[in-house]
Scaffold this motif. Sequence first.
Motif, PDB file in Angstrom:
ATOM      1  N   LYS A   1       0.838  -1.195   0.000  1.00 21.72           N
ATOM      2  CA  LYS A   1       0.000   0.000   0.000  1.00 21.72           C
ATOM      3  C   LYS A   1       0.878   1.252   0.000  1.00 21.72           C
ATOM      4  CE  LYS A   1      -3.963   2.147   2.106  1.00 21.72           C
ATOM      5  NZ  LYS A   1      -5.087   2.002   3.003  1.00 21.72           N
ATOM      6  N   ASN A   2       0.458   2.232  -0.775  1.00 22.33           N
ATOM      7  CA  ASN A   2       1.103   3.538  -0.899  1.00 22.33           C
ATOM      8  C   ASN A   2       2.413   3.511  -1.681  1.00 22.33           C
ATOM      9  OD1 ASN A   2      -1.033   4.698   0.494  1.00 22.33           O
ATOM     10  ND2 ASN A   2      -0.019   4.448   2.466  1.00 22.33           N
ATOM     11  N   VAL A   3       2.583   2.498  -2.519  1.00 22.81           N
ATOM     12  CA  VAL A   3       3.704   2.453  -3.462  1.00 22.81           C
ATOM     13  C   VAL A   3       3.135   2.705  -4.856  1.00 22.81           C
ATOM     14  CG1 VAL A   3       5.378   0.902  -4.573  1.00 22.81           C
ATOM     15  CG2 VAL A   3       5.202   0.977  -2.082  1.00 22.81           C
ATOM     16  N   VAL A   4       3.808   3.564  -5.615  1.00 21.65           N
ATOM     17  CA  VAL A   4       3.423   3.815  -7.005  1.00 21.65           C
ATOM     18  C   VAL A   4       4.092   2.748  -7.860  1.00 21.65           C
ATOM     19  CG1 VAL A   4       3.505   5.417  -8.949  1.00 21.65           C
ATOM     20  CG2 VAL A   4       3.101   6.279  -6.616  1.00 21.65           C
ATOM     21  N   VAL A   5       3.271   2.038  -8.618  1.00 23.65           N
ATOM     22  CA  VAL A   5       3.723   0.893  -9.411  1.00 23.65           C
ATOM     23  C   VAL A   5       3.611   1.231 -10.893  1.00 23.65           C
ATOM     24  CG1 VAL A   5       3.284  -1.538  -9.954  1.00 23.65           C
ATOM     25  CG2 VAL A   5       2.840  -0.674  -7.630  1.00 23.65           C
ATOM     26  N   THR A   6       4.664   0.940 -11.642  1.00 21.29           N
ATOM     27  CA  THR A   6       4.575   0.945 -13.099  1.00 21.29           C
ATOM     28  C   THR A   6       4.649  -0.522 -13.499  1.00 21.29           C
ATOM     29  OG1 THR A   6       5.691   3.084 -13.233  1.00 21.29           O
ATOM     30  CG2 THR A   6       5.547   1.784 -15.269  1.00 21.29           C
ATOM     31  N   LEU A   7       3.551  -0.994 -14.071  1.00 18.64           N
ATOM     32  CA  LEU A   7       3.393  -2.417 -14.375  1.00 18.64           C
ATOM     33  C   LEU A   7       3.168  -2.598 -15.867  1.00 18.64           C
ATOM     34  CD1 LEU A   7       2.956  -5.183 -12.782  1.00 18.64           C
ATOM     35  CD2 LEU A   7       0.524  -4.770 -13.153  1.00 18.64           C
ATOM     36  N   ASP A   8       4.021  -3.410 -16.479  1.00 23.47           N
ATOM     37  CA  ASP A   8       3.760  -3.804 -17.859  1.00 23.47           C
ATOM     38  C   ASP A   8       2.831  -5.012 -17.798  1.00 23.47           C
ATOM     39  OD1 ASP A   8       3.954  -3.673 -20.639  1.00 23.47           O
ATOM     40  OD2 ASP A   8       5.585  -5.128 -20.686  1.00 23.47           O
ATOM     41  N   TYR A   9       1.895  -5.094 -18.719  1.00 27.68           N
ATOM     42  CA  TYR A   9       0.973  -6.230 -18.709  1.00 27.68           C
ATOM     43  C   TYR A   9       0.479  -6.534 -20.110  1.00 27.68           C
ATOM     44  CZ  TYR A   9      -2.895  -3.035 -19.479  1.00 27.68           C
ATOM     45  OH  TYR A   9      -3.733  -2.108 -20.040  1.00 27.68           O
ATOM     46  N   HIS A  10       0.084  -7.769 -20.278  1.00 26.03           N
ATOM     47  CA  HIS A  10      -0.638  -8.222 -21.459  1.00 26.03           C
ATOM     48  C   HIS A  10      -1.871  -8.918 -20.907  1.00 26.03           C
ATOM     49  CE1 HIS A  10       2.551  -7.368 -24.374  1.00 26.03           C
ATOM     50  NE2 HIS A  10       3.340  -7.593 -23.341  1.00 26.03           N
ATOM     51  N   LEU A  11      -3.043  -8.483 -21.341  1.00 23.58           N
ATOM     52  CA  LEU A  11      -4.299  -9.028 -20.841  1.00 23.58           C
ATOM     53  C   LEU A  11      -4.903  -9.952 -21.881  1.00 23.58           C
ATOM     54  CD1 LEU A  11      -6.766  -9.258 -18.988  1.00 23.58           C
ATOM     55  CD2 LEU A  11      -7.573  -7.077 -19.928  1.00 23.58           C
ATOM     56  N   GLU A  12      -5.172 -11.195 -21.456  1.00 23.42           N
ATOM     57  CA  GLU A  12      -5.818 -12.179 -22.324  1.00 23.42           C
ATOM     58  C   GLU A  12      -7.189 -12.540 -21.770  1.00 23.42           C
ATOM     59  OE1 GLU A  12      -3.393 -15.646 -22.906  1.00 23.42           O
ATOM     60  OE2 GLU A  12      -1.695 -14.478 -23.654  1.00 23.42           O
ATOM     61  N   VAL A  13      -8.153 -12.639 -22.671  1.00 23.58           N
ATOM     62  CA  VAL A  13      -9.496 -13.122 -22.361  1.00 23.58           C
ATOM     63  C   VAL A  13      -9.802 -14.198 -23.394  1.00 23.58           C
ATOM     64  CG1 VAL A  13     -11.950 -12.539 -22.225  1.00 23.58           C
ATOM     65  CG2 VAL A  13     -10.237 -10.900 -21.425  1.00 23.58           C
ATOM     66  N   ASP A  14     -10.175 -15.372 -22.910  1.00 22.86           N
ATOM     67  CA  ASP A  14     -10.469 -16.500 -23.803  1.00 22.86           C
ATOM     68  C   ASP A  14      -9.307 -16.762 -24.773  1.00 22.86           C
ATOM     69  OD1 ASP A  14     -12.991 -16.768 -22.586  1.00 22.86           O
ATOM     70  OD2 ASP A  14     -13.892 -15.342 -24.001  1.00 22.86           O
TER      71      ASP A  14
ATOM     72  N   GLN B   1      -7.193 -14.804 -26.045  1.00 24.23           N
ATOM     73  CA  GLN B   1      -6.933 -13.726 -27.008  1.00 24.23           C
ATOM     74  C   GLN B   1      -6.424 -12.504 -26.265  1.00 24.23           C
ATOM     75  OE1 GLN B   1      -7.498 -13.703 -30.467  1.00 24.23           O
ATOM     76  NE2 GLN B   1      -7.891 -15.892 -30.288  1.00 24.23           N
ATOM     77  N   GLU B   2      -5.276 -11.945 -26.722  1.00 27.67           N
ATOM     78  CA  GLU B   2      -4.802 -10.709 -26.104  1.00 27.67           C
ATOM     79  C   GLU B   2      -5.714  -9.566 -26.522  1.00 27.67           C
ATOM     80  OE1 GLU B   2      -1.051  -7.729 -26.364  1.00 27.67           O
ATOM     81  OE2 GLU B   2      -0.534  -9.825 -25.973  1.00 27.67           O
ATOM     82  N   ILE B   3      -6.244  -8.852 -25.514  1.00 23.79           N
ATOM     83  CA  ILE B   3      -7.163  -7.755 -25.812  1.00 23.79           C
ATOM     84  C   ILE B   3      -6.631  -6.397 -25.382  1.00 23.79           C
ATOM     85  CG2 ILE B   3      -9.202  -9.252 -25.742  1.00 23.79           C
ATOM     86  CD1 ILE B   3      -9.820  -7.828 -23.005  1.00 23.79           C
ATOM     87  N   ASP B   4      -5.555  -6.385 -24.589  1.00 20.64           N
ATOM     88  CA  ASP B   4      -5.019  -5.119 -24.118  1.00 20.64           C
ATOM     89  C   ASP B   4      -3.594  -5.344 -23.628  1.00 20.64           C
ATOM     90  OD1 ASP B   4      -5.053  -2.390 -23.547  1.00 20.64           O
ATOM     91  OD2 ASP B   4      -5.981  -2.629 -21.583  1.00 20.64           O
ATOM     92  N   SER B   5      -2.828  -4.262 -23.577  1.00 25.54           N
ATOM     93  CA  SER B   5      -1.489  -4.341 -23.011  1.00 25.54           C
ATOM     94  C   SER B   5      -1.114  -2.982 -22.462  1.00 25.54           C
ATOM     95  CB  SER B   5      -0.482  -4.826 -24.051  1.00 25.54           C
ATOM     96  OG  SER B   5      -0.417  -3.940 -25.128  1.00 25.54           O
ATOM     97  N   GLY B   6      -0.111  -2.969 -21.599  1.00 27.89           N
ATOM     98  CA  GLY B   6       0.289  -1.751 -20.905  1.00 27.89           C
ATOM     99  C   GLY B   6       1.686  -1.353 -21.271  1.00 27.89           C
ATOM    100  N   PRO B   7       2.258  -0.412 -20.588  1.00 25.84           N
ATOM    101  CA  PRO B   7       2.273  -0.288 -19.143  1.00 25.84           C
ATOM    102  C   PRO B   7       1.162   0.595 -18.580  1.00 25.84           C
ATOM    103  CG  PRO B   7       3.908   1.168 -20.071  1.00 25.84           C
ATOM    104  CD  PRO B   7       3.274   0.432 -21.220  1.00 25.84           C
ATOM    105  N   ILE B   8       0.972   0.436 -17.275  1.00 24.09           N
ATOM    106  CA  ILE B   8       0.061   1.262 -16.514  1.00 24.09           C
ATOM    107  C   ILE B   8       0.761   1.656 -15.226  1.00 24.09           C
ATOM    108  CG2 ILE B   8      -1.011  -0.724 -15.388  1.00 24.09           C
ATOM    109  CD1 ILE B   8      -3.652   0.874 -15.427  1.00 24.09           C
TER     110      ILE B   8
END
Length: 169
Positions: free
Chosen positions: A11-24, A26-33
């Motif tokens: 808690k209270n840490v700022v995170v920069t996270l790279d991600y690839h989001l898969e649904v079924d 299939q990749e539907i989104d990617s980051g970083p966020i």
Amino acid sequence: MEKDNAIKIIKNVVVTLDYHLEVDSQEIDSGPIQFLHGHGNIIQGLEREITGMRLGEEKDVFVESKDAYGEYDPEMEIDLPLSSFPEDFEIKLGHPMRLQDDKGHAFTGVALAMTDEAVKINLNHPLAGKDLLFKTAVLDLRHATEEEIKMGRLSSGCSGCSSDDCSGC
């Protein structure tokens, strides 16, 4: 600010996270966020599963729908009279639309069907009822400022990447 390799996601840490989001599968989104951890700025299941990760660490995170955008609720499909839309409002079946109720609250809906009198609108999140697979990597960690902690979020102009002008998103 000097990097602290001993810091981990809490808690209270700022995170920069790279991600690839898969649904079924299939990749539907990617980051970083970039987000302030522990304040509900990302979906509950992902936030819980990345807690404790360190800079450079990678992890596949499976999030059930109940811990993501919730189950699909058929009662969130409503009929709205066509007369409630401005004359020049374009309704496209299957496409998200920004809508506003009579109190000025904005929301998103997808038109499912239309008759001469009404439009059936789905108000569920597009990923409601879907299990999610995130392939994540921690790109950066830093302690949040007092202002960020007080606000419970990052104070920048762009919520997705925290850039002041969003040109890098």
